[in-house]
Design an enzyme around this catalytic site. Structure first.
Site, mmCIF file in Angstrom:
data_model
loop_
_atom_site.group_PDB
_atom_site.id
_atom_site.type_symbol
_atom_site.label_atom_id
_atom_site.label_comp_id
_atom_site.label_asym_id
_atom_site.label_seq_id
_atom_site.Cartn_x
_atom_site.Cartn_y
_atom_site.Cartn_z
ATOM 1 N N ARG A 109 29.608 34.677 38.446
ATOM 2 C CA ARG A 109 31.037 34.759 38.078
ATOM 3 C C ARG A 109 31.363 33.484 37.324
ATOM 4 N NH1 ARG A 109 36.228 36.579 41.586
ATOM 5 N NH2 ARG A 109 35.243 38.541 40.978
ATOM 6 N N HIS A 136 34.565 42.854 33.659
ATOM 7 C CA HIS A 136 34.349 42.907 35.114
ATOM 8 C C HIS A 136 33.690 44.257 35.452
ATOM 9 C CE1 HIS A 136 34.606 41.860 39.189
ATOM 10 N NE2 HIS A 136 35.895 41.908 39.407
ATOM 11 N N GLN A 139 33.504 45.920 39.051
ATOM 12 C CA GLN A 139 34.766 46.460 39.555
ATOM 13 C C GLN A 139 35.023 47.865 39.016
ATOM 14 O OE1 GLN A 139 37.067 44.787 41.783
ATOM 15 N NE2 GLN A 139 37.656 46.941 41.937
ATOM 16 N N ASP A 225 46.651 45.016 37.094
ATOM 17 C CA ASP A 225 45.955 43.812 37.563
ATOM 18 C C ASP A 225 46.953 42.657 37.475
ATOM 19 O OD1 ASP A 225 43.983 41.973 38.277
ATOM 20 O OD2 ASP A 225 42.892 42.074 36.367
ATOM 21 N N CYS A 265 42.363 46.073 41.352
ATOM 22 C CA CYS A 265 41.091 45.446 41.753
ATOM 23 C C CYS A 265 41.288 44.429 42.874
ATOM 24 C CB CYS A 265 40.407 44.811 40.553
ATOM 25 S SG CYS A 265 41.310 43.454 39.795
ATOM 26 N N ARG A 293 33.192 48.403 46.348
ATOM 27 C CA ARG A 293 32.457 47.360 45.630
ATOM 28 C C ARG A 293 31.076 47.181 46.261
ATOM 29 N NH1 ARG A 293 34.939 43.209 42.824
ATOM 30 N NH2 ARG A 293 32.814 42.497 42.426
#
Ligand code: CP
Ligand code: NVA
Length: 311
Positions: A109, A136, A139, A225, A265, A293
């Site tokens: 990340r 991402h 996700q 988001d 998310c 996830r």
């Protein structure tokens, strides 16, 4: 090369896999989730080690990868910028060479996608994008698996994206182009998606709307988001003002299809990008989405390390 002379595959963007591979992964995730739920021991990655490198904060990504790797029989090494030589400017190329000689797979990340790509170029083992400023993919893998669990195939469906044209939005676009659905995007002006960055060549896979209500009209999935992603904190105040009308509320959900689901998310800010009524309401599937996830990433690690398995 991986054992057995297989070529190394990385998962840096959603478009790194094709539709047929996604069909396989979703089916593996279903099987692996069932094994987890029924306490069936499944250790295909015994003696394999996952390195996780975090240059940004995380709750879900850390726990889902770490717990997932242990459940598959492997082990995990966790590094952050602050507690490794990355924070003291060791070149990413050298870090990649070293870590990939000691571990079997690496999740990163970080900020720029370029950093992830450099790491992958110098790595002997598969690299997974655990979030960059641009994408991402893990996700969206979980989000689509969650949609399939609740509503069946996503092909031909409409996903409404309300809010920032960020890493999540870019990844939804890649998924729409690959898997044959449409994203209705509504962002404040100046915060739009970057179609070229996402590699979008098919104008049937998205529509842009000024008004978020119109983007939600008839949608099968409504999602949003945070207004300010990690790394953009200096813009927080300007964003709060610009995004004030991009809060997913009951009215937007009422404009969507009758059986539409809501996803986020996480982490979420109730009262900013979504109301508490929506995220805690009956159409929200955010807790399944978060749990998934782990299941999809277990399928992903299994695929990157072992290829297709039959059992
Ligand atoms: N959704 C997500 O990636 O959460 P974390 O930032 O907690 O990992
Ligand atoms: N867009 C958000 C997602 C967090 C999981 C961010 O990048 O901070």
């Amino acid at each position: 090369m991986l054992p057995g002379d297989r070529l190394i595959r990385h998962y840096l963007q959603f478009k790194d896999f094709n539709a047929e591979e996604y069909a396989y992964l979703f089916e593996r995730a279903r099987i692996i989730k069932h094994r987890f739920k029924t306490y069936e021991k499944y250790h295909p990655l015994a003696d394999r080690t996952l390195a996780m490198i975090f240059e940004k904060a995380s709750t879900r990504t850390r726990v889902s990868f770490e717990a997932g790797m242990y459940q598959l029989g492997g082990s995990v090494v966790h590094l952050t910028t602050g507690d490794s030589q990355l924070g003291r400017s060791e070149p990413i190329e050298d870090t990649a060479r070293v870590i990939s000689r000691m571990t079997d797979i690496v999740m990163i990340r970080t900020f720029g996608q370029d950093k992830l790509e450099t790491f992958a170029r110098y790595s002997r083992v598969p690299i997974i994008n655990g979030l960059t400023n641009e994408f991402h993919p893990c996700q969206i893998l979980a989000d689509i698996f969650t949609f399939i669990e609740h509503r069946g195939s996503i092909e031909g469906k409409v996903v409404a994206w309300v809010g920032d044209g960020n890493n999540m939005a870019n990844t939804w676009l890649q998924a729409a182009q690959l898997l044959g659905f449409t994203v209705h995007i509504s962002t404040p002006s100046g915060y739009g998606v970057d179609l070229a960055l996402a590699g979008i060549t098919d104008d049937k896979c998205y529509k842009i709307f000024k008004d978020p209500m119109q983007a939600c009209a008839g949608a099968d999935l409504v999602t949003t988001d945070v207004w300010t992603s990690m790394g953009f904190e200096a813009e927080n105040e300007a964003r709060r003002k610009a995004f004030a009308d991009w809060c997913v509320d009951d009215e937007m959900m009422a404009a969507a299809a009758k059986n539409a689901v809501f996803m986020h998310c996480l982490p979420a800010h109730r009262g900013e990008e979504v109301t508490a009524e929506v995220i805690d309401g009956p159409q929200s599937v955010v807790w399944d989405e978060a749990e998934n996830r782990m299941h999809v990433q277990k399928a992903l690690m299994e695929y990157l390390l072992l290829g297709r398995v039959a059992d």
